[in-house]
Write a protein that holds these residues in place. Structure first.
Motif, PDB file in Angstrom:
ATOM      1  N   ARG A 198       1.554   5.712  -0.567  1.00 40.02           N
ATOM      2  CA  ARG A 198       1.061   7.079  -0.369  1.00 40.02           C
ATOM      3  C   ARG A 198       1.132   7.828  -1.693  1.00 40.02           C
ATOM      4  O   ARG A 198       2.182   7.867  -2.331  1.00 40.02           O
ATOM      5  N   LYS A 235       5.093   3.564  11.991  1.00 39.14           N
ATOM      6  CA  LYS A 235       4.549   4.866  11.595  1.00 39.14           C
ATOM      7  C   LYS A 235       5.009   5.305  10.204  1.00 39.14           C
ATOM      8  O   LYS A 235       4.374   6.119   9.560  1.00 39.14           O
ATOM      9  N   TYR A 238       1.742  -3.214   4.580  1.00 39.42           N
ATOM     10  CA  TYR A 238       1.161  -4.493   4.167  1.00 39.42           C
ATOM     11  C   TYR A 238       1.994  -4.969   2.992  1.00 39.42           C
ATOM     12  O   TYR A 238       2.218  -4.213   2.047  1.00 39.42           O
ATOM     13  N   SER A 282       2.875   3.191   2.707  1.00 39.70           N
ATOM     14  CA  SER A 282       1.953   3.620   3.757  1.00 39.70           C
ATOM     15  C   SER A 282       2.399   3.151   5.144  1.00 39.70           C
ATOM     16  O   SER A 282       3.095   2.142   5.271  1.00 39.70           O
ATOM     17  N   ALA A 283       1.925   3.877   6.162  1.00 45.88           N
ATOM     18  CA  ALA A 283       2.145   3.472   7.546  1.00 45.88           C
ATOM     19  C   ALA A 283       1.603   2.063   7.736  1.00 45.88           C
ATOM     20  O   ALA A 283       0.654   1.664   7.058  1.00 45.88           O
ATOM     21  N   ASN A 284       2.173   1.331   8.670  1.00 42.17           N
ATOM     22  CA  ASN A 284       1.759  -0.038   8.961  1.00 42.17           C
ATOM     23  C   ASN A 284       1.787  -0.887   7.693  1.00 42.17           C
ATOM     24  O   ASN A 284       0.747  -1.350   7.215  1.00 42.17           O
ATOM     25  N   ARG A 317       0.864  -1.185   0.000  1.00 45.37           N
ATOM     26  CA  ARG A 317       0.000   0.000   0.000  1.00 45.37           C
ATOM     27  C   ARG A 317       0.896   1.230   0.000  1.00 45.37           C
ATOM     28  O   ARG A 317       1.905   1.268   0.699  1.00 45.37           O
ATOM     29  N   VAL A 336       2.745  -5.203   9.499  1.00 48.66           N
ATOM     30  CA  VAL A 336       3.555  -4.826  10.652  1.00 48.66           C
ATOM     31  C   VAL A 336       3.179  -3.404  11.046  1.00 48.66           C
ATOM     32  O   VAL A 336       2.778  -2.606  10.194  1.00 48.66           O
ATOM     33  N   THR A 337       3.240  -3.108  12.343  1.00 50.43           N
ATOM     34  CA  THR A 337       2.907  -1.760  12.800  1.00 50.43           C
ATOM     35  C   THR A 337       4.152  -0.888  12.741  1.00 50.43           C
ATOM     36  O   THR A 337       5.159  -1.215  13.368  1.00 50.43           O
TER      37      THR A 337
END
Lengths: 161, 108, 278
Positions: free
Chosen positions: A127, B29, B74, B70-72, A125, B26-27
């Motif tokens: 931005r 920022k 995938y 993106s954050a976290n 994913r 995964v987490t």
């Protein structure tokens, strides 16, 4: 336009504040577009060229990019790149570079594949600062470099809290 | 890095030659380095820059990430089942910290 | 009480907001139109109530439907670990009193709930913190902490797909009325009330955003904008800031009463927490 609307109705303090608020929203939207217009397709091509050691990619229908036609938020846009390849030791995809044509920086990610993958497909994913093209460039085991391109529209929300 | 464990989906078993998908979450920022804090100071970049997947000690898939992921994060990809064994997944961020997760698969 | 009162100033603000980018709205509607052809929305429409799912794009729905794509599940994973971890002076974990988390199936559907003990409404977060401070002897979690978000998601996940069922009768009634009053109260520089967007204009475009019914059945939700899991009260805060009103504190009585009203509006819709929303 905002002026006309507010003067056509009784103007009082609250109406004026409302009108100012509306104007500010439009201004904020315009500012955002201007700020994000700082990368160009040439930057993306240059970036890609560095990654592939100067080999120019050839557009090829074997590279498919799956992106939603419209992303309701640019923060989290799902993307899947698939390259039609047998993924054998003799003939496989070694790398897939994913590049953006309208972000502050062109790079998105690079997937490094091996024949153990069995299928040349990877998802993540990304931005997206604004509506733009996403380019996928695949390096194949025979040294050739092929690419595909797809546009994604990014909406700038009205509110969003 | 994140307080929570990564989430990974690998089938428990697969037939030899079968191609299956692996999904990971995964987490993190994924701080881009482009933002500024309240005082106007740039917030230093801190992203997961590398993800690797090893199978029985051999690297089978790698991903290099840029701040535009993106954050976290995938990440999903495919594998062809060849033998039973263990997958090791490792995420490494700009601070040098890394987090790993393992999953085993029965092939036969 | 002022309900549905639409004076001239408010109309100006609303018209300006809705008219700000008519072009984008039209383009957006054409694309958003596809989302109504997704057969999955059937389960998210009950009578005249639409879950936020109905206003999400297909890509966002795909993200919610797959527990390995939905990023909220790393928070759920954190809560799974916390569930069995003893904490505080009593040396107890959640599991010591509740056993398996599955025993809480259906429990979250009735929150916020009136409780005699405090003589007011309690949201799930309040009850979790009461467990922590009174039974475990542990520190309360912050409303928007990863732990609290994860635990509310973990507990609500046990009721996924079951209909929201909050009670507004008996002692809850006065709090419900306060929540309703908040909902219809115009506030902030833009002088807007909740109903003006989420009741009167639900389904219409506000710039490039499609206005939802403003239901609470998906919270805590992973919002693409936030890039993390967030509470319903955080959403209230954002809405209030957008209309340039001073937000209340998360967990405040005002927002808890508003949550009661919003959850009553959501009664019958399936619990979707942790959902994914724009």
């Amino acid at each position: 336009m905002t002026q006309q609307r507010s003067t056509s109705l009784t103007l009082n303090r609250r109406g004026l504040l409302g009108a100012l608020g509306g104007g500010a929203l439009v201004a904020a939207g315009a500012g955002m577009t201007a700020r994000n217009a700082d990368a160009a397709p040439e930057d993306a091509a240059k970036w890609a060229s560095e990654l592939t050691g100067g080999r120019n990619p050839v557009d090829d229908p074997r590279v498919a990019i799956d992106l939603p036609p419209i992303a309701e938020n640019g923060n989290t846009v799902p993307v899947t790149v698939t390259v039609d390849s047998p993924m054998t030791d003799a003939d496989h995809v070694t790398k897939i570079h994913v590049v953006a044509e309208g972000n502050p920086n062109p790079g998105l990610c690079t997937f490094e594949l091996t024949p153990a993958c069995g299928k040349a497909e990877a998802s993540t994913r990304i931005r997206m600062a604004r509506t733009q093209n996403v380019v996928a460039i695949a390096e194949l085991s025979d040294g050739s470099v092929i690419s595909g391109k797809k546009e994604v529209k990014v909406t700038v929300g009205g509110c969003g809290g | 890095m994140a307080a929570s464990r990564p989430r990974v989906k690998v089938p428990k078993s697969a037939a030899k030659g079968e191609v299956f998908q692996i999904k990971t979450l995964v987490t993190h920022k994924m701080e881009t380095g482009l933002r500024k804090d309240k005082d106007g100071q740039p917030i230093p970049r801190d992203i997961v820059n590398t993800f690797t997947c090893d199978f029985n000690g051999k690297t089978v898939f790698t991903m290099k990430l840029e701040p535009a992921v993106s954050a976290n994060p995938y990440i999903a990809f495919f594998q062809r089942a060849t033998e039973s064994g263990e997958y090791t997944f490792t995420w490494t961020d700009d601070t040098g910290e890394s987090v790993s997760e393992t999953k085993s698969i029965q092939v036969g | 009480m002022r309900r549905y009162w639409t004076g001239v100033p408010g109309v100006v603000a609303a018209v300006l907001l809705l008219a700000a980018t008519t072009g984008a709205a039209q383009e957006g509607s054409a694309v958003y139109g596809d989302i109504m052809n997704d057969p999955r929305i059937k389960d998210h429409i009950v009578g005249d109530k639409h879950s936020g799912y109905v206003y999400a794009t297909v890509a966002t729905r795909d993200m919610q439907e797959d527990d390995f794509k939905n990023p909220a599940f790393t928070w759920v994973g954190l809560a799974e670990d916390l569930w069995g971890a003893a904490e505080g002076t009593a040396g107890k974990s959640c599991a010591d009193c509740h056993g398996a988390v599955e025993t809480l199936k259906g429990v979250s559907l009735g929150y916020p709930k009136y409780r005699d003990k405090t003589a007011n409404m309690a949201a799930l977060e309040h009850v979790i913190n009461e467990c922590r401070t009174e039974r475990m002897g542990a520190d309360a979690w912050k409303w928007e902490s990863d732990q609290m978000l994860g635990m509310t998601a973990h507990v609500k996940l046990q009721s996924r797909g079951m209909p929201i069922d909050v009670a507004i009768d008996g002692p809850a009634r006065p709090f419900f009325e306060k929540g309703r009053e908040f909902y219809f109260q115009r506030r902030g520089q833009l002088d807007l009330s909740c109903n003006m967007c989420h009741l009167d204009n639900a389904g219409n475009m506000i710039r490039a955003d499609l206005l939802s019914h403003g239901m609470g059945n998906g919270f805590p939700t992973y919002r693409l904008k936030w890039q993390k899991l967030g509470s319903l009260h955080r959403r209230f805060t954002g809405c209030n800031k957008n209309i340039r009103a001073e937000p209340f504190k998360r967990g405040s009585e005002e927002y808890t009463n508003l949550e009661l009203f919003v959850m009553w509006r959501s009664n019958g819709l399936p619990s979707e927490a942790p959902s994914v929303r724009r």
